[in-house]
Design a protein around this motif. Structure first.
Motif, PDB file in Angstrom:
ATOM      1  N   THR A  38      62.345  68.082  83.558  1.00 55.28           N
ATOM      2  CA  THR A  38      62.957  68.053  82.227  1.00 55.28           C
ATOM      3  C   THR A  38      63.450  69.435  81.832  1.00 55.28           C
ATOM      4  N   ARG A  39      62.659  70.454  82.121  1.00 51.42           N
ATOM      5  CA  ARG A  39      63.090  71.833  81.829  1.00 51.42           C
ATOM      6  C   ARG A  39      64.349  72.197  82.614  1.00 51.42           C
ATOM      7  N   SER A  40      64.469  71.692  83.825  1.00 55.21           N
ATOM      8  CA  SER A  40      65.622  72.031  84.664  1.00 55.21           C
ATOM      9  C   SER A  40      66.927  71.465  84.116  1.00 55.21           C
ATOM     10  N   ASP A  41      66.827  70.513  83.209  1.00 58.39           N
ATOM     11  CA  ASP A  41      68.012  69.934  82.565  1.00 58.39           C
ATOM     12  C   ASP A  41      68.404  70.694  81.300  1.00 58.39           C
ATOM     13  N   ASP A  42      67.943  71.948  81.196  1.00 54.75           N
ATOM     14  CA  ASP A  42      68.242  72.800  80.042  1.00 54.75           C
ATOM     15  C   ASP A  42      67.685  72.238  78.743  1.00 54.75           C
ATOM     16  N   VAL A  43      66.567  71.561  78.833  1.00 53.48           N
ATOM     17  CA  VAL A  43      65.876  71.063  77.642  1.00 53.48           C
ATOM     18  C   VAL A  43      64.969  72.171  77.131  1.00 53.48           C
ATOM     19  N   GLY A  44      65.129  72.554  75.871  1.00 49.11           N
ATOM     20  CA  GLY A  44      64.345  73.635  75.294  1.00 49.11           C
ATOM     21  C   GLY A  44      62.914  73.238  75.008  1.00 49.11           C
ATOM     22  N   PRO A  45      62.057  74.222  74.741  1.00 53.40           N
ATOM     23  CA  PRO A  45      60.641  73.946  74.481  1.00 53.40           C
ATOM     24  C   PRO A  45      60.418  72.969  73.326  1.00 53.40           C
ATOM     25  N   ARG A  46      61.191  73.101  72.263  1.00 49.29           N
ATOM     26  CA  ARG A  46      61.017  72.223  71.103  1.00 49.29           C
ATOM     27  C   ARG A  46      61.329  70.768  71.475  1.00 49.29           C
ATOM     28  N   SER A  47      62.423  70.550  72.191  1.00 48.49           N
ATOM     29  CA  SER A  47      62.805  69.194  72.595  1.00 48.49           C
ATOM     30  C   SER A  47      61.813  68.624  73.605  1.00 48.49           C
ATOM     31  N   LEU A  48      61.336  69.472  74.508  1.00 50.64           N
ATOM     32  CA  LEU A  48      60.352  69.019  75.493  1.00 50.64           C
ATOM     33  C   LEU A  48      59.056  68.612  74.799  1.00 50.64           C
ATOM     34  N   ALA A  49      58.662  69.378  73.804  1.00 55.97           N
ATOM     35  CA  ALA A  49      57.453  69.042  73.045  1.00 55.97           C
ATOM     36  C   ALA A  49      57.611  67.687  72.361  1.00 55.97           C
ATOM     37  N   ARG A  50      58.809  67.420  71.831  1.00 56.37           N
ATOM     38  CA  ARG A  50      59.064  66.127  71.175  1.00 56.37           C
ATOM     39  C   ARG A  50      58.978  64.986  72.183  1.00 56.37           C
ATOM     40  N   LYS A  51      59.564  65.192  73.373  1.00 59.94           N
ATOM     41  CA  LYS A  51      59.532  64.161  74.406  1.00 59.94           C
ATOM     42  C   LYS A  51      58.099  63.887  74.850  1.00 59.94           C
ATOM     43  N   LEU A  52      57.328  64.955  75.041  1.00 54.92           N
ATOM     44  CA  LEU A  52      55.936  64.799  75.457  1.00 54.92           C
ATOM     45  C   LEU A  52      55.139  64.056  74.393  1.00 54.92           C
ATOM     46  N   SER A  53      55.396  64.345  73.137  1.00 51.69           N
ATOM     47  CA  SER A  53      54.703  63.665  72.048  1.00 51.69           C
ATOM     48  C   SER A  53      54.978  62.159  72.083  1.00 51.69           C
ATOM     49  N   ALA A  54      56.234  61.793  72.362  1.00 53.32           N
ATOM     50  CA  ALA A  54      56.592  60.374  72.447  1.00 53.32           C
ATOM     51  C   ALA A  54      55.867  59.704  73.611  1.00 53.32           C
ATOM     52  N   VAL A  55      55.844  60.376  74.758  1.00 51.42           N
ATOM     53  CA  VAL A  55      55.168  59.820  75.941  1.00 51.42           C
ATOM     54  C   VAL A  55      53.675  59.649  75.667  1.00 51.42           C
ATOM     55  N   LYS A  56      53.058  60.631  75.021  1.00 53.56           N
ATOM     56  CA  LYS A  56      51.627  60.533  74.705  1.00 53.56           C
ATOM     57  C   LYS A  56      51.348  59.379  73.757  1.00 53.56           C
ATOM     58  N   SER A  57      52.210  59.191  72.761  1.00 54.57           N
ATOM     59  CA  SER A  57      52.020  58.085  71.813  1.00 54.57           C
ATOM     60  C   SER A  57      52.088  56.745  72.544  1.00 54.57           C
ATOM     61  N   PHE A  58      53.056  56.625  73.452  1.00 55.68           N
ATOM     62  CA  PHE A  58      53.198  55.402  74.241  1.00 55.68           C
ATOM     63  C   PHE A  58      51.953  55.177  75.093  1.00 55.68           C
ATOM     64  N   TYR A  59      51.446  56.231  75.719  1.00 58.68           N
ATOM     65  CA  TYR A  59      50.288  56.092  76.593  1.00 58.68           C
ATOM     66  C   TYR A  59      49.004  55.775  75.824  1.00 58.68           C
ATOM     67  N   ARG A  60      48.874  56.303  74.618  1.00 61.20           N
ATOM     68  CA  ARG A  60      47.690  55.941  73.812  1.00 61.20           C
ATOM     69  C   ARG A  60      47.672  54.432  73.581  1.00 61.20           C
ATOM     70  N   TRP A  61      48.818  53.912  73.195  1.00 60.14           N
ATOM     71  CA  TRP A  61      48.927  52.476  72.936  1.00 60.14           C
ATOM     72  C   TRP A  61      48.712  51.671  74.212  1.00 60.14           C
ATOM     73  N   LEU A  62      49.382  52.082  75.306  1.00 59.98           N
ATOM     74  CA  LEU A  62      49.307  51.350  76.556  1.00 59.98           C
ATOM     75  C   LEU A  62      47.886  51.350  77.124  1.00 59.98           C
ATOM     76  N   SER A  63      47.200  52.491  77.051  1.00 64.28           N
ATOM     77  CA  SER A  63      45.850  52.586  77.611  1.00 64.28           C
ATOM     78  C   SER A  63      44.873  51.704  76.835  1.00 64.28           C
ATOM     79  N   GLU A  64      45.061  51.606  75.519  1.00 64.66           N
ATOM     80  CA  GLU A  64      44.194  50.736  74.725  1.00 64.66           C
ATOM     81  C   GLU A  64      44.440  49.275  75.077  1.00 64.66           C
ATOM     82  N   ARG A  65      45.709  48.941  75.307  1.00 63.58           N
ATOM     83  CA  ARG A  65      46.038  47.546  75.621  1.00 63.58           C
ATOM     84  C   ARG A  65      45.605  47.156  77.030  1.00 63.58           C
TER      85      ARG A  65
END
Length: 304
Positions: free
Chosen positions: A70-97
């Protein structure tokens, strides 16, 4: 390609975010893009479709590979943090299910980045903007319309989308206004006499009928006023007054919050008025004041 099982899980999670948490459509769009990109990468990285069982087995090295890609696609730290937050939210839900332990995903550290401080205007500059906006158009009703919108942004701390979502049912404005903000979050904001007067003047001069079920603020041809028009008007006032590029319509909302804080306003109360879901978002305004105090200190003590 994303496996059908992973795609179905993503859609179920998005439906949950929309229905139970009231996520705004812009948020849902960002979540869809960010998690879809993650799932697509894992399919390519593992060289096989990522069903629910493989997704449950994502490890630390997989997360590092995704972050590096993701960093190699010129994604900045702020945008990467947002993407990671979305992935973590999805995984919290998925792991509970699905009943698995998502430690590798949830333990992934977010990249550090410099949080941008709001850029408010001074009180004099905010007043000057409101006065200047009134002189932008040669059509009287459009001038007073623009002034009314900007006055609401500053006087009530509204987002531009919130101001333009008001309808004829809101007039005449009372002493308080019920606003539906991001994620369907409802709040009540007091309305200053100046804002009530500006909106009343606009509604009297508007040549088009303002019905209870139609937008309050109308464009030159009678349709709903576009945010771009407000941004353009603000840009013209900014150039006339010699203000920086940060003097945008949203800066009027920042100014509302900062000036309240300067006057001794309670941070929790300001959070409610702005409709921030988290106090940490509102606390950015204390950073504004700290930065300003340091500037004053450095001017007074240039050798410091």
């Amino acid at each position: 390609m994303i496996s059908p099982a992973a795609r179905d899980a993503l859609q179920s999670w998005l439906a949950t975010e929309r229905a139970l948490k009231g996520a705004a459509e812009n948020t849902i769009t960002a979540y869809t893009r960010d998690v879809s990109d993650f799932l697509t990468f894992m399919t390519q990285h593992k060289a096989e479709p990522q069903g629910l069982r493989p997704l449950a087995q994502i490890g630390v090295s997989d997360m590092r590979a995704w972050m590096a890609h993701t960093r190699s696609d010129d994604v900045g730290p702020r945008s990467l943090a947002r993407k990671l937050s979305a992935v973590k939210s999805f995984y919290r839900w998925l792991s509970e299910r699905e009943g698995f332990e998502p430690t590798a995903v949830l333990a992934t550290r977010s990249p550090k980045f410099q949080r941008k401080l709001p850029r408010p205007l001074s009180e004099d500059a905010a007043r000057a903007v409101i006065d200047t906006v009134d002189m932008q158009s040669q059509t009287p009703w459009i001038s007073i319309r623009d002034q009314a919108v900007i006055t609401l942004l500053y006087g009530c701390g509204l987002r531009i989308s919130e101001a333009l979502s008001l309808t004829g049912a809101n007039i005449p404005l009372g002493e308080a206004l019920r606003i539906i903000g991001k994620g369907g979050k409802e709040r009540v904001v007091p309305v200053l006499p100046a804002a009530r007067a500006a909106v009343a003047a606009y509604s009297r001069l508007c040549p088009y009928p303002i019905e209870p079920d139609t937008p309050l603020f109308l464009g030159a041809r009678g349709g709903k006023l576009s945010p771009r028009i407000v941004q353009k008007v603000m840009a013209q006032a900014r150039m006339q007054l010699g203000l920086p590029a940060t003097a945008t319509p949203h800066a009027m909302r920042h100014s509302f919050a900062t000036h309240l804080l300067n006057a001794g306003g309670d941070l929790r109360a300001i959070q409610e008025l702005l409709g921030h879901a988290s106090l940490s978002t509102t606390q950015a305004y204390t950073g504004v004041e700290t930065a300003r105090l340091m500037e004053v200190y450095q001017r007074a003590h240039p050798k410091a």
